[in-house]
Scaffold this active site. Structure first.
Site, PDB file in Angstrom:
ATOM      1  N   ASP A   1      75.498  23.762 -59.375  1.00 29.99           N
ATOM      2  CA  ASP A   1      74.895  24.391 -60.559  1.00 29.99           C
ATOM      3  C   ASP A   1      75.889  24.386 -61.728  1.00 29.99           C
ATOM      4  O   ASP A   1      75.537  24.071 -62.868  1.00 29.99           O
ATOM      5  CB  ASP A   1      74.381  25.811 -60.248  1.00 29.99           C
ATOM      6  CG  ASP A   1      75.289  26.598 -59.318  1.00 29.99           C
ATOM      7  OD1 ASP A   1      76.290  26.026 -58.833  1.00 29.99           O
ATOM      8  OD2 ASP A   1      75.032  27.785 -59.078  1.00 29.99           O
TER       9      ASP A   1
ATOM     10  N   TYR B   1      67.296  13.460 -47.883  1.00 26.32           N
ATOM     11  CA  TYR B   1      66.238  12.452 -48.030  1.00 26.32           C
ATOM     12  C   TYR B   1      65.946  11.731 -46.711  1.00 26.32           C
ATOM     13  O   TYR B   1      64.926  11.069 -46.578  1.00 26.32           O
ATOM     14  CB  TYR B   1      66.603  11.415 -49.108  1.00 26.32           C
ATOM     15  CG  TYR B   1      66.648  11.963 -50.525  1.00 26.32           C
ATOM     16  CD1 TYR B   1      66.221  13.249 -50.813  1.00 26.32           C
ATOM     17  CD2 TYR B   1      67.113  11.188 -51.576  1.00 26.32           C
ATOM     18  CE1 TYR B   1      66.270  13.755 -52.099  1.00 26.32           C
ATOM     19  CE2 TYR B   1      67.156  11.684 -52.874  1.00 26.32           C
ATOM     20  CZ  TYR B   1      66.738  12.978 -53.125  1.00 26.32           C
ATOM     21  OH  TYR B   1      66.781  13.475 -54.405  1.00 26.32           O
TER      22      TYR B   1
ATOM     23  N   ASP C   1      71.495  12.203 -57.068  1.00 28.32           N
ATOM     24  CA  ASP C   1      70.270  11.680 -57.678  1.00 28.32           C
ATOM     25  C   ASP C   1      70.033  12.393 -59.015  1.00 28.32           C
ATOM     26  O   ASP C   1      69.791  11.771 -60.059  1.00 28.32           O
ATOM     27  CB  ASP C   1      69.113  11.973 -56.702  1.00 28.32           C
ATOM     28  CG  ASP C   1      67.835  11.249 -57.073  1.00 28.32           C
ATOM     29  OD1 ASP C   1      67.843  10.480 -58.043  1.00 28.32           O
ATOM     30  OD2 ASP C   1      66.818  11.469 -56.390  1.00 28.32           O
TER      31      ASP C   1
ATOM     32  N   LYS D   1      77.512  22.754 -52.586  1.00 25.54           N
ATOM     33  CA  LYS D   1      76.953  24.105 -52.713  1.00 25.54           C
ATOM     34  C   LYS D   1      77.461  24.861 -51.480  1.00 25.54           C
ATOM     35  O   LYS D   1      76.695  25.399 -50.668  1.00 25.54           O
ATOM     36  CB  LYS D   1      75.418  24.015 -52.755  1.00 25.54           C
ATOM     37  CG  LYS D   1      74.718  25.300 -53.131  1.00 25.54           C
ATOM     38  CD  LYS D   1      74.848  25.668 -54.602  1.00 25.54           C
ATOM     39  CE  LYS D   1      74.153  26.991 -54.881  1.00 25.54           C
ATOM     40  NZ  LYS D   1      74.445  27.550 -56.190  1.00 25.54           N
TER      41      LYS D   1
ATOM     42  N   ASP E   1      71.249  10.994 -63.137  1.00 24.12           N
ATOM     43  CA  ASP E   1      70.267  10.790 -64.205  1.00 24.12           C
ATOM     44  C   ASP E   1      70.622  11.644 -65.419  1.00 24.12           C
ATOM     45  O   ASP E   1      70.472  11.211 -66.562  1.00 24.12           O
ATOM     46  CB  ASP E   1      68.855  11.139 -63.726  1.00 24.12           C
ATOM     47  CG  ASP E   1      68.156   9.927 -63.120  1.00 24.12           C
ATOM     48  OD1 ASP E   1      68.839   8.920 -62.856  1.00 24.12           O
ATOM     49  OD2 ASP E   1      66.933   9.981 -62.913  1.00 24.12           O
TER      50      ASP E   1
END
Ligand code: NAD
Length: 359
Positions: free
Chosen positions: A224, A141, A248, A192, A252
């Site tokens: 994943d 980000y 992020d 990852k 959620d």
């Protein structure tokens, strides 16, 4: 010595829910000797209306001087057409950046009394108590270079950069391990590393940090698989630590396991444990001013503040027990209401928590 708390209700239901959290703090002060001082400030749309900026200088000064910050929520329809530089959300982002709040703590707790609120089977989620530690100020980000460029062929190409320096990984790792020491002493680092070199380094640094915490068990999981495991068997996790973008998304997802947005607190911490505490939900303009919002996420944010910034673990436990008590007694705001339960207003819920604290 008493600790100073900056109280920033913000916009919409922020005003109502923070008022209830302040009641709880006042009760802990008067009845249990909690040594805190509170001072209020404006942030978000209400600050823009008063002074033309969502983060006034005096609010920033107050927040910098305070030991912890209690925030309600920012935003609302009336400010949506403002220039992006002065929108309410800039107040929140400005505070995070100015105070270097790099460690975002997002617990996903499902009280057994509310197991029916989840879309998952009750036995999968009932009693869930997981903490996601998300890196908040680095990663893709913020990485440079970024943008949209035009290739020689004339086609446009969008690009972002995933970057983490060792010190950034190390400090978020320490944050997660410190929290695990106050919980079940298990950390799952999510990356990852099979595809992204940046997270290969992430994994290596996590291993290094783990050596300083011999009591904590560290495991690694690809993102994943972590997403699958969160909906398959979420109770296997204690503390999950991950990058800004993975966190992020996963936080959620974890929040939704509980099915009740009005119940979940959060914290954003700096390197010294100073933090900003807020519910995960927004300013809910659709129900603002109606005294129907659920104040428990904000009250539980106070509990996190006492636990993680002010080192008042017993006081935090008292709040958690009081919240459990009101749920056991069948009190519910409309967002968590179900048949046979007693519907209560925002202020009545705050009063009930105070009454439960007093026994
Ligand atoms: P929201 O979280 O405000 O509301 C989503 C839904 O959940 C609404 O139906 C709302 O009524 C309900 N809800 C939220 N909190 C509740 C509570 N405590 N009790 C009962 N019901 C509750 O999200 P949104 O509608 O997408 O955004 C509204 C405004 O909030 C926007 O301006 C947005 O930018 C802002 N926002 C702010 C923050 C923040 O301050 N951290 C976070 C998210 C959204």
């Amino acid at each position: 010595m008493s600790n100073k708390i900056a109280v920033l209700p913000g916009d919409g239901i922020g005003q109502e829910i923070v008022a209830e959290a302040v009641k709880v703090l006042e009760c802990l002060k008067s009845d249990f000797g909690l040594a805190v001082e509170m001072e209020g400030g404006l942030v978000g749309g209400s600050a823009y209306d008063a002074s033309g900026t969502p983060l006034p200088e005096d609010t920033l000064k107050l927040s910098k001087e305070a030991d912890a910050i209690l925030l309600g929520a920012v935003g609302g329809y009336q400010w949506e057409s403002l220039d992006i530089a002065v929108r309410p959300e800039k107040g929140l982002l400005g505070l995070r950046a100015e105070l270097e709040l790099f460690s975002n703590l997002r617990p996903a707790i499902l009280y057994p009394q509310l197991a029916d609120a989840s879309t998952l089977k009750a036995e999968v989620v009932s009693g869930l108590d997981l903490m996601i530690v998300r890196e908040l100020t680095g990663g893709i980000y913020f990485g440079q270079p970024r943008g949209v460029r035009t290739l020689e062929s004339g086609e446009r190409q969008g690009y972002n950069t995933l970057v983490y320096a060792e010190h950034e990984i190390e400090r978020i790792g320490r944050s997660a391990f410190d929290i695990a020491m106050k919980r079940d002493k298990r950390v799952t680092s999510v990356d990852k590393a099979n595809v992204l070199e940046c997270t290969e380094l992430w994994r290596e640094v996590m291993e290094r940090v783990a050596k300083d915490y011999p009591e904590v068990k560290l495991s690694h999981m690809y993102v994943d698989n972590a997403a699958m495991q969160l909906v398959r068997a979420p109770k296997q996790f204690d503390v999950m630590v991950t990058t800004n973008m993975f966190g992020d998304i996963l936080s959620d997802c974890a929040a939704m396991l509980t099915g009740s947005i009005g119940m979940l607190p959060s914290a954003s911490l700096d390197a010294n444990g100073k933090g900003m505490y807020e519910p995960i939900h927004g300013s809910a303009p659709d129900i603002a001013g109606q005294n129907v919002a659920n104040p428990l996420a904000t009250i539980l944010s106070v509990s996190m503040m006492l636990r993680y910034s002010l080192d008042q673990v017993e006081m935090a436990d008292k709040i958690d027990q009081a919240v459990n008590q009101v749920l056991d007694n069948g009190l519910r705001t409309t967002d968590i209401h179900s048949e046979g339960m007693q519907a209560v207003s925002c202020s009545a819920m705050g009063d009930a928590v105070v009454a439960a604290l007093r026994g």
